[in-house]
Write a protein that holds these residues in place. Structure first.
Motif, PDB file in Angstrom:
ATOM      1  N   ASP A 133      -8.917  -7.330 -17.088  1.00  0.00           N
ATOM      2  CA  ASP A 133     -10.266  -7.339 -17.668  1.00  0.00           C
ATOM      3  C   ASP A 133     -10.828  -8.760 -17.753  1.00  0.00           C
ATOM      4  N   PHE A 134      -9.975  -9.769 -17.933  1.00  0.00           N
ATOM      5  CA  PHE A 134     -10.427 -11.159 -17.896  1.00  0.00           C
ATOM      6  C   PHE A 134     -10.911 -11.514 -16.498  1.00  0.00           C
ATOM      7  N   ARG A 135     -10.144 -11.129 -15.483  1.00  0.00           N
ATOM      8  CA  ARG A 135     -10.542 -11.424 -14.102  1.00  0.00           C
ATOM      9  C   ARG A 135     -11.859 -10.742 -13.761  1.00  0.00           C
ATOM     10  N   LYS A 136     -12.038  -9.497 -14.206  1.00  0.00           N
ATOM     11  CA  LYS A 136     -13.293  -8.778 -13.943  1.00  0.00           C
ATOM     12  C   LYS A 136     -14.465  -9.466 -14.628  1.00  0.00           C
ATOM     13  N   LEU A 137     -14.264  -9.898 -15.877  1.00  0.00           N
ATOM     14  CA  LEU A 137     -15.333 -10.596 -16.593  1.00  0.00           C
ATOM     15  C   LEU A 137     -15.668 -11.914 -15.900  1.00  0.00           C
ATOM     16  N   HIS A 138     -14.656 -12.657 -15.480  1.00  0.00           N
ATOM     17  CA  HIS A 138     -14.877 -13.921 -14.772  1.00  0.00           C
ATOM     18  C   HIS A 138     -15.682 -13.688 -13.498  1.00  0.00           C
ATOM     19  N   THR A 139     -15.317 -12.675 -12.743  1.00  0.00           N
ATOM     20  CA  THR A 139     -16.048 -12.348 -11.503  1.00  0.00           C
ATOM     21  C   THR A 139     -17.494 -11.995 -11.812  1.00  0.00           C
ATOM     22  N   PHE A 140     -17.697 -11.179 -12.839  1.00  0.00           N
ATOM     23  CA  PHE A 140     -19.044 -10.781 -13.244  1.00  0.00           C
ATOM     24  C   PHE A 140     -19.880 -12.002 -13.615  1.00  0.00           C
ATOM     25  N   LEU A 141     -19.324 -12.893 -14.445  1.00  0.00           N
ATOM     26  CA  LEU A 141     -20.066 -14.076 -14.884  1.00  0.00           C
ATOM     27  C   LEU A 141     -20.341 -15.029 -13.728  1.00  0.00           C
ATOM     28  N   ALA A 142     -19.391 -15.164 -12.813  1.00  0.00           N
ATOM     29  CA  ALA A 142     -19.601 -16.033 -11.648  1.00  0.00           C
ATOM     30  C   ALA A 142     -20.747 -15.495 -10.790  1.00  0.00           C
ATOM     31  N   GLN A 143     -20.815 -14.191 -10.622  1.00  0.00           N
ATOM     32  CA  GLN A 143     -21.906 -13.593  -9.847  1.00  0.00           C
ATOM     33  C   GLN A 143     -23.240 -13.799 -10.540  1.00  0.00           C
ATOM     34  N   GLU A 144     -23.268 -13.617 -11.868  1.00  0.00           N
ATOM     35  CA  GLU A 144     -24.495 -13.815 -12.625  1.00  0.00           C
ATOM     36  C   GLU A 144     -24.950 -15.274 -12.565  1.00  0.00           C
TER      37      GLU A 144
END
Length: 128
Positions: free
Chosen positions: A100-111
């Motif tokens: 879930d940390f990796r998913k959040l990091h990916t989401f924030l990087a895309q944003e």
């Protein structure tokens, strides 16, 4: 020489960031309590102010966070060092970064990429 009138209204900008924290003592909730006192609670922490997504999803200041993939307090102990209780040897235990940390990091990087493209490419911080 005329005087110019100007009006401004302060705008609160929420920034989501990844922090590396090193606790000084082993006191319960130390990091969470200190971060809350500094005004930057752990995202998803319902006890110490970062759980506003679940507690008050209707509030306007929460709207920018509504799409974040967060289901718990985003706090993870990556490495723990201590003296082994039997051997007395220094011991280090590590734990992989959770999915879930990796998913959040990916989401924030895309944003952040979308925002940087929209503001002329300045910055890379995710401000919402």
């Amino acid at each position: 020489g005329g005087r110019r009138n100007s009006a401004s209204s302060p705008r609160k900008v929420h920034t989501v960031g990844l922090l590396l924290l090193t606790p000084v003592t082993g006191r319960r909730h130390q990091l969470r309590a200190h971060l809350m006192e500094m005004g930057c609670p752990v995202l998803g922490d319902e006890l110490y102010g970062g759980g506003i997504l679940k507690l008050r999803p209707d509030r306007p200041e929460v709207a920018p966070f509504a799409s974040l993939p967060v289901s718990r307090a985003m706090l993870h102990c990556y490495r723990l060092q201590f003296e082994h209780p039997t051997s007395g040897q220094p011991t280090t235990v590590t734990a992989a970064v959770p999915e879930d940390f990796r998913k959040l990091h990916t989401f924030l990087a895309q944003e952040a990429t979308v925002q940087s493209a929209g503001d002329g490419g300045g910055g890379g911080r995710h401000s919402i």
